[in-house]
Design a protein around this motif. Structure first.
Motif, PDB file in Angstrom:
ATOM      1  N   PHE A 339      -9.190  48.466 -10.010  1.00  0.00           N
ATOM      2  CA  PHE A 339      -8.850  48.479  -8.590  1.00  0.00           C
ATOM      3  C   PHE A 339      -7.552  47.702  -8.387  1.00  0.00           C
ATOM      4  O   PHE A 339      -7.279  46.735  -9.098  1.00  0.00           O
ATOM      5  N   PRO A 340      -6.734  48.090  -7.403  1.00  0.00           N
ATOM      6  CA  PRO A 340      -5.509  47.345  -7.114  1.00  0.00           C
ATOM      7  C   PRO A 340      -5.817  45.890  -6.780  1.00  0.00           C
ATOM      8  O   PRO A 340      -6.870  45.580  -6.193  1.00  0.00           O
ATOM      9  N   ASN A 341      -4.892  45.004  -7.135  1.00  0.00           N
ATOM     10  CA  ASN A 341      -5.094  43.575  -6.874  1.00  0.00           C
ATOM     11  C   ASN A 341      -5.377  43.302  -5.402  1.00  0.00           C
ATOM     12  O   ASN A 341      -6.224  42.469  -5.062  1.00  0.00           O
ATOM     13  N   ARG A 342      -4.665  44.002  -4.532  1.00  0.00           N
ATOM     14  CA  ARG A 342      -4.842  43.756  -3.099  1.00  0.00           C
ATOM     15  C   ARG A 342      -6.260  44.070  -2.656  1.00  0.00           C
ATOM     16  O   ARG A 342      -6.885  43.273  -1.937  1.00  0.00           O
ATOM     17  N   THR A 343      -6.774  45.212  -3.066  1.00  0.00           N
ATOM     18  CA  THR A 343      -8.144  45.584  -2.695  1.00  0.00           C
ATOM     19  C   THR A 343      -9.142  44.576  -3.255  1.00  0.00           C
ATOM     20  O   THR A 343     -10.074  44.154  -2.553  1.00  0.00           O
ATOM     21  N   ALA A 344      -8.956  44.192  -4.520  1.00  0.00           N
ATOM     22  CA  ALA A 344      -9.874  43.245  -5.159  1.00  0.00           C
ATOM     23  C   ALA A 344      -9.855  41.903  -4.441  1.00  0.00           C
ATOM     24  O   ALA A 344     -10.911  41.307  -4.171  1.00  0.00           O
ATOM     25  N   GLN A 345      -8.667  41.424  -4.105  1.00  0.00           N
ATOM     26  CA  GLN A 345      -8.559  40.110  -3.459  1.00  0.00           C
ATOM     27  C   GLN A 345      -9.087  40.142  -2.032  1.00  0.00           C
ATOM     28  O   GLN A 345      -9.759  39.194  -1.586  1.00  0.00           O
ATOM     29  N   GLU A 346      -8.791  41.212  -1.307  1.00  0.00           N
ATOM     30  CA  GLU A 346      -9.268  41.305   0.076  1.00  0.00           C
ATOM     31  C   GLU A 346     -10.787  41.421   0.124  1.00  0.00           C
ATOM     32  O   GLU A 346     -11.438  40.774   0.964  1.00  0.00           O
ATOM     33  N   ALA A 347     -11.363  42.225  -0.754  1.00  0.00           N
ATOM     34  CA  ALA A 347     -12.822  42.362  -0.779  1.00  0.00           C
ATOM     35  C   ALA A 347     -13.474  41.040  -1.158  1.00  0.00           C
ATOM     36  O   ALA A 347     -14.470  40.620  -0.549  1.00  0.00           O
ATOM     37  N   ALA A 348     -12.919  40.378  -2.176  1.00  0.00           N
ATOM     38  CA  ALA A 348     -13.477  39.088  -2.602  1.00  0.00           C
ATOM     39  C   ALA A 348     -13.359  38.060  -1.478  1.00  0.00           C
ATOM     40  O   ALA A 348     -14.264  37.225  -1.279  1.00  0.00           O
ATOM     41  N   GLY A 349     -12.260  38.102  -0.729  1.00  0.00           N
ATOM     42  CA  GLY A 349     -12.091  37.169   0.384  1.00  0.00           C
ATOM     43  C   GLY A 349     -13.155  37.341   1.450  1.00  0.00           C
ATOM     44  O   GLY A 349     -13.689  36.357   1.980  1.00  0.00           O
ATOM     45  N   ILE A 350     -13.498  38.584   1.764  1.00  0.00           N
ATOM     46  CA  ILE A 350     -14.543  38.844   2.765  1.00  0.00           C
ATOM     47  C   ILE A 350     -15.893  38.350   2.261  1.00  0.00           C
ATOM     48  O   ILE A 350     -16.682  37.759   3.017  1.00  0.00           O
TER      49      ILE A 350
END
Length: 491
Positions: A339-350
């Motif tokens: 998965f793209p870094n942005r998607t991974a980081q945003e999902a993990a942040g939520i």
């Protein structure tokens, strides 16, 4: 309109395109005319024909022709040799691009994905024979005639997914077609025919030859599609993801994502039972047996279809938590599936935001303490993450079934959190009216770890409305605190 099915030809009333942008259609038809005027056959093929028959918007139009790639290049002023070794040339018209591919047949596939040889042919029916599913093996001519040698239009009407010819052979040629079958079943609400399903189960181990990125792209289309729960339930029944490369290379990540199917089946069962009072399908029956293990998972998964597919982090964060993945594991898990870094980081942040908020609710029963805790989280994670969480949790509460009192209590907490969210006016130190240098000067002290802590405390106090974001007021407050007690928190 001529409809060719097998060797039979029938004539019905001519139909016009209704799902295509008129400008794209005009330019696409111009491509067909130029090819035909050059002495070649040319047809619209694939997804554009399928989507038009289904009444779905058409976003691009692919063309198949008897013209060889070099002949296509000579006929048009602007072309791109997209995949010329396989017969594909992109023709650039004024406003739209069209992939034009020479009629071909393929043989001797390598690694269950790529054809080792391509042979150009003269017959469109031979070209359609190499395609994956009957609904994608229909050609449409300039006058609206359909060439449908494998009964794709009838399968569309019956809402069936059927392979062209022998299903085992199609999956051996390209193992990714198994994931595509699940995706189409989920996206269109179609039913795989028995021969396809048996071939899928028999050949699912071949998915291990497919690049993780390609599997992930299909998985994304399932989870972000209109009926993700159906797709997850089909993945559970098939066991496909257990054979993916990422599953074999990284067991913890594999088990977590593969568990999606089980959780998805739980949600399907919950929906079916809520509507009819009984499990109506074998999938629902399986889900009912699994349901009693962890009921909160069903509540989370049931909210999945209520969330918009964008940003993707909304659905992925919900799915991860439904699978029991902690925030610290969320990003590595998604990255292991490319998965793209942005998607991974945003999902993990939520996910981490949700975990931190649950901890605050458990430790701070009073509304004042909850408010300050919320504002601290919003400052730490950012306005955007907090807003996404609020949107996601509204769907979770909406999808919850059972305890009305708990749902009302959760809704009340969400309403308060939304109000607190709107109140916060500053989120970063840069937005404060004073800087670290100003604090050092006002305190008359050397820098150190204390400065960072003081600035964070000051930011929270301003964000909570306990101090105005005014330079003179903030400097005076710093001086007062330092004078009274250099170690005392600012607010």
């Amino acid at each position: 309109m001529l409809v060719v099915i097998g060797k039979e030809v029938s004539v019905i009333e001519k139909q016009h395109w209704s799902q295509v942008d008129p400008l794209m259609l005009a330019q696409g038809e111009r491509v067909l005319r130029i090819l035909r005027d050059g002495g070649h056959q040319a047809f619209f093929v694939g997804g554009c024909v399928r989507d038009e028959l289904m009444g779905r918007p058409v976003h691009d139009m692919d063309i198949a022709t008897s013209a060889k790639p070099d002949e296509v290049v000579r006929l048009f002023e602007r072309t791109i040799p997209t995949g010329i070794q396989h017969g594909t040339v992109t023709v650039m018209m004024e406003d739209h691009a069209f992939e034009v591919t020479t009629f071909r047949k393929e043989s001797d596939y390598a690694d269950y994905r790529r054809p080792t040889s391509v042979e150009f042919v003269d017959a469109v029916t031979e070209d359609l024979r190499r395609r994956d599913f009957t609904m994608n093996a229909i050609a449409r001519g300039l006058e609206g005639e359909l060439i449908d040698p494998f009964g794709g239009q009838m399968d569309i009407e019956r809402r069936l997914i059927r392979c062209v010819g022998n299903a085992e052979e199609r999956f051996t040629e390209d193992a990714l077609r198994m994931m595509r079958a699940v995706r189409f079943a989920s996206t269109f609400g179609f039913r795989p025919v028995l021969s396809l399903w048996k071939a899928l189960l028999a050949g699912r181990d071949k998915l291990g030859y497919i690049a993780t990125e390609r599997v992930r792209m299909e998985l994304e289309k399932i989870v972000l599609g209109p009926d993700p729960l159906r797709g997850l339930a089909l993945l559970e029944r098939s066991g496909l993801l257990r054979y993916a490369k990422a599953a074999q290379a990284q067991a913890p990540a594999a088990e977590a994502l593969c568990a999606a199917a089980e959780a998805g089946a739980n949600a399907v069962a919950g929906a079916a039972e809520a509507a009819s009072g009984a499990a109506a399908t074998p999938v629902a029956a399986l889900a009912r047996r699994l349901l009693h293990r962890e009921p909160p998972r069903r509540a989370l998964l049931a909210a999945l279809p209520l969330l918009a597919p964008a940003p993707p982090a909304l659905r992925w964060s919900l799915l991860l938590q439904a699978l029991g993945a902690p925030g610290e594991a969320a990003s590595p898990l998604l990255k292991s599936w490319t998965f793209p870094n942005r998607t991974a980081q945003e999902a993990a942040g939520i996910v981490r935001f949700d975990e931190a908020w649950e901890a605050i609710l458990a430790e701070a029963p009073g509304e004042r303490e909850q408010r300050r805790g919320w504002i601290g989280l919003q400052v730490a994670f950012g306005r955007e993450t907090a807003a996404w969480w609020l949107h996601r949790q509204q769907a979770v509460v909406q999808a919850a079934i059972g305890d009305d009192a708990k749902r009302q209590a959760d809704q009340a907490i969400l309403a308060r959190a939304a109000a607190w969210h709107r109140e916060v006016q500053v989120h970063t130190l840069k937005e404060l009216a004073i800087s670290g240098g100003d604090v050092l000067q006002a305190a008359g002290r050397k820098g150190g770890p204390w400065l960072s802590e003081r600035l964070k405390q000051l930011l929270i106090a301003v964000a909570a409305g306990e101090l105005p974001n005014d330079r003179a007021t903030l400097l005076k407050h710093v001086e007062t605190v330092v004078k009274n007690d250099g170690s005392k928190p600012i607010a």
